[in-house]
Design a protein around this motif. Structure first.
Motif, mmCIF file in Angstrom:
data_model
loop_
_atom_site.group_PDB
_atom_site.id
_atom_site.type_symbol
_atom_site.label_atom_id
_atom_site.label_comp_id
_atom_site.label_asym_id
_atom_site.label_seq_id
_atom_site.Cartn_x
_atom_site.Cartn_y
_atom_site.Cartn_z
ATOM 1 N N LEU A 227 2.873 -10.382 16.392
ATOM 2 C CA LEU A 227 2.459 -9.292 15.521
ATOM 3 C C LEU A 227 2.068 -9.838 14.155
ATOM 4 C CD1 LEU A 227 5.524 -6.977 16.315
ATOM 5 C CD2 LEU A 227 3.328 -7.037 17.513
ATOM 6 N N GLY A 228 0.932 -9.385 13.635
ATOM 7 C CA GLY A 228 0.507 -9.839 12.317
ATOM 8 C C GLY A 228 -0.751 -9.135 11.860
ATOM 9 N N GLU A 229 -1.175 -9.451 10.633
ATOM 10 C CA GLU A 229 -2.437 -8.927 10.116
ATOM 11 C C GLU A 229 -3.559 -9.850 10.564
ATOM 12 O OE1 GLU A 229 -4.648 -7.651 5.961
ATOM 13 O OE2 GLU A 229 -3.264 -9.330 5.983
ATOM 14 N N GLN A 230 -4.503 -9.300 11.324
ATOM 15 C CA GLN A 230 -5.533 -10.151 11.899
ATOM 16 C C GLN A 230 -6.551 -10.611 10.862
ATOM 17 O OE1 GLN A 230 -5.194 -6.867 12.512
ATOM 18 N NE2 GLN A 230 -7.133 -5.833 12.882
ATOM 19 N N THR A 231 -6.891 -11.880 10.968
ATOM 20 C CA THR A 231 -8.029 -12.439 10.263
ATOM 21 C C THR A 231 -8.793 -13.270 11.276
ATOM 22 O OG1 THR A 231 -8.719 -13.628 8.265
ATOM 23 C CG2 THR A 231 -6.827 -14.517 9.458
ATOM 24 N N TYR A 232 -9.987 -13.768 10.909
ATOM 25 C CA TYR A 232 -10.859 -14.324 11.941
ATOM 26 C C TYR A 232 -11.450 -15.663 11.543
ATOM 27 C CZ TYR A 232 -10.550 -9.750 14.093
ATOM 28 O OH TYR A 232 -10.061 -8.615 14.687
ATOM 29 N N VAL A 233 -11.522 -16.560 12.518
ATOM 30 C CA VAL A 233 -12.273 -17.798 12.452
ATOM 31 C C VAL A 233 -12.994 -17.934 13.790
ATOM 32 C CG1 VAL A 233 -12.103 -20.317 12.445
ATOM 33 C CG2 VAL A 233 -10.757 -18.990 10.815
ATOM 34 N N ASN A 234 -14.289 -18.199 13.718
ATOM 35 C CA ASN A 234 -15.092 -18.312 14.947
ATOM 36 C C ASN A 234 -14.974 -17.063 15.822
ATOM 37 O OD1 ASN A 234 -15.732 -20.988 14.161
ATOM 38 N ND2 ASN A 234 -13.884 -21.764 15.165
ATOM 39 N N ASN A 235 -14.857 -15.899 15.153
ATOM 40 C CA ASN A 235 -14.712 -14.625 15.846
ATOM 41 C C ASN A 235 -13.441 -14.541 16.687
ATOM 42 O OD1 ASN A 235 -17.117 -13.388 14.904
ATOM 43 N ND2 ASN A 235 -18.313 -14.558 16.402
ATOM 44 N N GLU A 236 -12.470 -15.385 16.398
ATOM 45 C CA GLU A 236 -11.175 -15.336 17.076
ATOM 46 C C GLU A 236 -10.129 -14.822 16.097
ATOM 47 O OE1 GLU A 236 -10.442 -18.620 20.232
ATOM 48 O OE2 GLU A 236 -11.451 -19.614 18.562
ATOM 49 N N GLY A 237 -9.419 -13.784 16.492
ATOM 50 C CA GLY A 237 -8.414 -13.200 15.620
ATOM 51 C C GLY A 237 -7.092 -13.952 15.683
ATOM 52 N N PHE A 238 -6.466 -14.115 14.534
ATOM 53 C CA PHE A 238 -5.132 -14.722 14.474
ATOM 54 C C PHE A 238 -4.364 -14.075 13.333
ATOM 55 C CE2 PHE A 238 -7.934 -17.208 11.809
ATOM 56 C CZ PHE A 238 -7.192 -17.523 10.686
ATOM 57 N N ALA A 239 -3.052 -14.183 13.385
ATOM 58 C CA ALA A 239 -2.203 -13.559 12.369
ATOM 59 C C ALA A 239 -2.225 -14.386 11.097
ATOM 60 C CB ALA A 239 -0.782 -13.413 12.885
ATOM 61 N N HIS A 240 -2.573 -13.755 9.993
ATOM 62 C CA HIS A 240 -2.610 -14.420 8.685
ATOM 63 C C HIS A 240 -1.193 -14.807 8.278
ATOM 64 C CE1 HIS A 240 -2.803 -13.942 4.110
ATOM 65 N NE2 HIS A 240 -3.373 -15.094 4.402
ATOM 66 N N GLY A 241 -0.972 -16.109 8.074
ATOM 67 C CA GLY A 241 0.371 -16.599 7.801
ATOM 68 C C GLY A 241 0.985 -16.047 6.532
ATOM 69 N N GLY A 242 0.185 -15.892 5.484
ATOM 70 C CA GLY A 242 0.724 -15.406 4.219
ATOM 71 C C GLY A 242 1.207 -13.975 4.283
ATOM 72 N N SER A 243 0.640 -13.168 5.179
ATOM 73 C CA SER A 243 1.088 -11.785 5.352
ATOM 74 C C SER A 243 2.364 -11.706 6.158
ATOM 75 C CB SER A 243 -0.003 -10.963 6.050
ATOM 76 O OG SER A 243 -1.218 -11.029 5.340
ATOM 77 N N GLY A 244 2.758 -12.809 6.748
ATOM 78 C CA GLY A 244 3.909 -12.832 7.630
ATOM 79 C C GLY A 244 3.495 -12.499 9.053
ATOM 80 N N PHE A 245 4.189 -13.066 10.018
ATOM 81 C CA PHE A 245 3.949 -12.720 11.414
ATOM 82 C C PHE A 245 5.278 -12.726 12.144
ATOM 83 C CE2 PHE A 245 3.251 -17.262 10.902
ATOM 84 C CZ PHE A 245 4.002 -17.831 11.923
ATOM 85 N N ILE A 246 5.326 -12.005 13.251
ATOM 86 C CA ILE A 246 6.573 -11.786 13.977
ATOM 87 C C ILE A 246 6.347 -12.119 15.446
ATOM 88 C CG2 ILE A 246 8.359 -10.103 14.573
ATOM 89 C CD1 ILE A 246 7.471 -8.507 12.070
ATOM 90 N N ASP A 277 -2.349 -21.420 10.807
ATOM 91 C CA ASP A 277 -2.052 -20.178 11.517
ATOM 92 C C ASP A 277 -3.047 -19.939 12.652
ATOM 93 O OD1 ASP A 277 -3.867 -19.902 9.427
ATOM 94 O OD2 ASP A 277 -2.772 -18.304 8.424
ATOM 95 N N TYR A 278 -4.233 -20.508 12.524
ATOM 96 C CA TYR A 278 -5.211 -20.462 13.619
ATOM 97 C C TYR A 278 -4.756 -21.365 14.769
ATOM 98 C CZ TYR A 278 -9.688 -21.230 16.068
ATOM 99 O OH TYR A 278 -10.678 -21.334 17.010
ATOM 100 N N VAL A 279 -4.232 -22.551 14.432
ATOM 101 C CA VAL A 279 -3.704 -23.460 15.451
ATOM 102 C C VAL A 279 -2.536 -22.799 16.193
ATOM 103 C CG1 VAL A 279 -2.588 -25.697 15.825
ATOM 104 C CG2 VAL A 279 -4.435 -25.493 14.151
ATOM 105 N N LEU A 280 -1.679 -22.104 15.464
ATOM 106 C CA LEU A 280 -0.558 -21.393 16.082
ATOM 107 C C LEU A 280 -1.050 -20.373 17.099
ATOM 108 C CD1 LEU A 280 2.496 -20.648 16.161
ATOM 109 C CD2 LEU A 280 1.983 -18.964 14.387
ATOM 110 N N MET A 281 -2.074 -19.603 16.724
ATOM 111 C CA MET A 281 -2.644 -18.629 17.657
ATOM 112 C C MET A 281 -3.095 -19.296 18.945
ATOM 113 S SD MET A 281 -5.852 -17.629 18.915
ATOM 114 C CE MET A 281 -7.029 -18.158 17.671
#
Length: 487
Positions: A227-246, A277-281
């Motif tokens: 769970l997290g706030e989605q942001t995008y790289v290469n049109n792939e969504g991942f949880a923004h680390g600074g917003s926190g993720f669960i 955070d993209y690598v984590l995704m």
């Protein structure tokens, strides 16, 4: 016991009178002191955060102020019945550790039991151990230039130097940060196994404890949740680390069990990526754990730049959702939000965007005026510049450019008139040196921006009639425990 002999010529009745006056004065002083203590106690109860007393019947004491304030108690810690078992993990950098983390431990993270703190340098913070999250990275990866800064940190510690001197090496710290995520995940699962939920925060991330627990109660921790706030790289969504993720217990087990080489594998992958955070995704997705879309509940903004009401896109609204986190918070932000939480009458209810607006924006808008000089209110959804300026992101569509809109760049007064005319504009900012008028489709408070030496100066305003109408037309009938998707 024999009384001391009186000086010659002093009658004994004088001594007796003196003793009587002293005793009477002592009695009067004691009564007055008790009264002062009572007044002081009342004043303290009215101005200080309240605390829950677990040992008293809640119904019997309902509506009463506690007779004692306990500095070790946080009202949020017992506000949610049958809370989920949450582990809090903090990722930070050694050069900002002492600036960001201590106040968080005293306030926002106070309810967390034995939080894990990971950094790029092993140290201590009072009674807390700070772990080097990169200590087991392979030598092949550590020999890369990305770890030059890591080696410098170790040298500073060895020589007794103050690592805060390295704050300006932001790019070096950023390059190192991307390697922290997968080792952090692995170490967390080893050091804190089998919790229901794992909440990953940064040193400048504020977590709304009650909101978070109320939210997580709605999920099964054995499920595969990320769970997290989605942001995008290469049109792939991942949880923004600074917003926190669960991450749920089920997802942690799915990703980490039976995969002893995951950190080695992803350390190598991180070398060719920019965002950790993209690598984590990528690591989660490899095992079938997909990101849940919960924007705007987890936030990448501090209180001053939060959006309220409509969003930039038509399908967005920031109002009836609970806030789970804030990012880029200053120590003052942390204390102010924590105090707001402590003073709420009923902590079992979630804090919504609407509540934050009333406390942090509506109560502080200028009285008797709809605008402020030398103020930037984060209006950035539309920009209007002079006809000779180069095209810029987010212009008004040509078909919506009326004569009033075309002249919006001329002055703050023209900008205000154009915003009032434009249906979606809730507020504006005018930058005089660039002759730039900007709109916001949300209402946002902003911050003081003194004039710059290059002549840059801001003036901001709010169309309050539109804001009040929007609030009136969109009451919160119920809590919205879901987010929306935006690219």
């Amino acid at each position: 016991m024999q009384l001391p002999r009186l000086p010659q010529g002093v009658p004994r009745y004088v001594l007796n009178t003196g003793i009587a006056i002293f005793v009477l004065s002592l009695v009067l002083w004691s009564i007055n002191a008790l009264n002062i203590a009572s007044i002081g106690s009342l004043r303290g109860r009215l101005t200080q955060p309240l605390h829950l007393d677990e040992h008293k019947d809640g119904e019997h004491n309902k509506g009463q102020l506690p007779s004692k304030l306990d500095a070790t108690t946080d009202r949020r810690c017992h506000a949610v019945p049958n809370p989920p078992d949450v582990a809090v993990i903090v990722k930070t950098g050694a050069n900002v550790l002492y600036d960001k983390v201590p106040l968080q431990l005293l306030s926002a993270w106070r309810c967390a039991e034995d939080p894990l703190i990971f950094s790029d340098l092993a140290t201590t913070l009072g009674s807390y151990q700070v772990y080097d999250v990169l200590d087991n990275v392979t030598e092949a990866v550590k020999n890369s230039p990305d770890f030059d800064y890591y080696r410098k940190l170790q040298d500073y510690k060895k020589n007794g130097q103050d690592v805060r001197e390295l704050r300006n090496e932001g790019e070096a710290g950023w390059k190192l940060d991307k390697y922290k995520f997968i080792p952090m995940l692995k170490k967390t699962w080893t050091m804190r196994p089998n919790h229901d939920w794992y909440v990953f925060l940064e040193g400048d991330t504020y977590a709304f404890w009650t909101n978070m627990l109320l939210w997580l109660q709605q999920f099964d921790p054995n499920g595969l949740y990320y769970l997290g706030e989605q942001t995008y790289v290469n049109n792939e969504g991942f949880a923004h680390g600074g917003s926190g993720f669960i991450i749920s217990r089920g997802a942690m087990a799915k990703v980490l069990d039976d995969d002893p080489d995951i950190t080695i594998r992803y350390d190598s992958i991180a070398q060719s990526e920019y965002y950790g955070d993209y690598v984590l995704m990528k690591a989660l997705k490899e095992k079938g754990v997909e990101l849940g879309l919960y924007k705007p509940m987890l936030q990448g903004e501090p209180p001053s730049s939060l959006r309220y009401g409509p969003g930039r896109y038509h399908e967005e609204r920031y109002w009836c959702q609970p806030l789970i986190s804030l990012h880029h918070v200053t120590p003052l932000d942390v204390d102010t939000v924590w105090q707001f939480e402590q003073h709420r009458e009923d902590l079992s209810k979630p804090i919504l965007f609407a509540d934050m607006y009333q406390h942090f924006m509506a109560a502080h808008l200028p009285e008797g005026s709809d605008e402020l000089e030398d103020w930037y209110n984060y209006s950035d959804d539309v920009h209007i510049r002079g006809p000779d300026e180069e095209d810029e992101d987010r212009p008004i569509p040509p078909e919506e450019m009326t004569p009033t809109q075309e002249q919006a760049y001329l002055s703050a007064e023209h900008c205000a008139a154009a915003c009032a005319e434009y249906s979606r504009c809730m507020q504006y900012t005018y930058e005089s040196s660039e002759q730039k008028c900007s709109y916001s489709f949300s209402y946002r408070f902003g911050e003081k921006r003194p004039p710059k030496s290059d002549g840059k100066r801001y003036k901001s305003g709010w169309i309050r009639s539109k804001i009040e109408k929007d609030i009136e037309e969109n009451p919160c009938q119920s809590v919205v425990w879901k987010g929306f998707h935006t690219a």
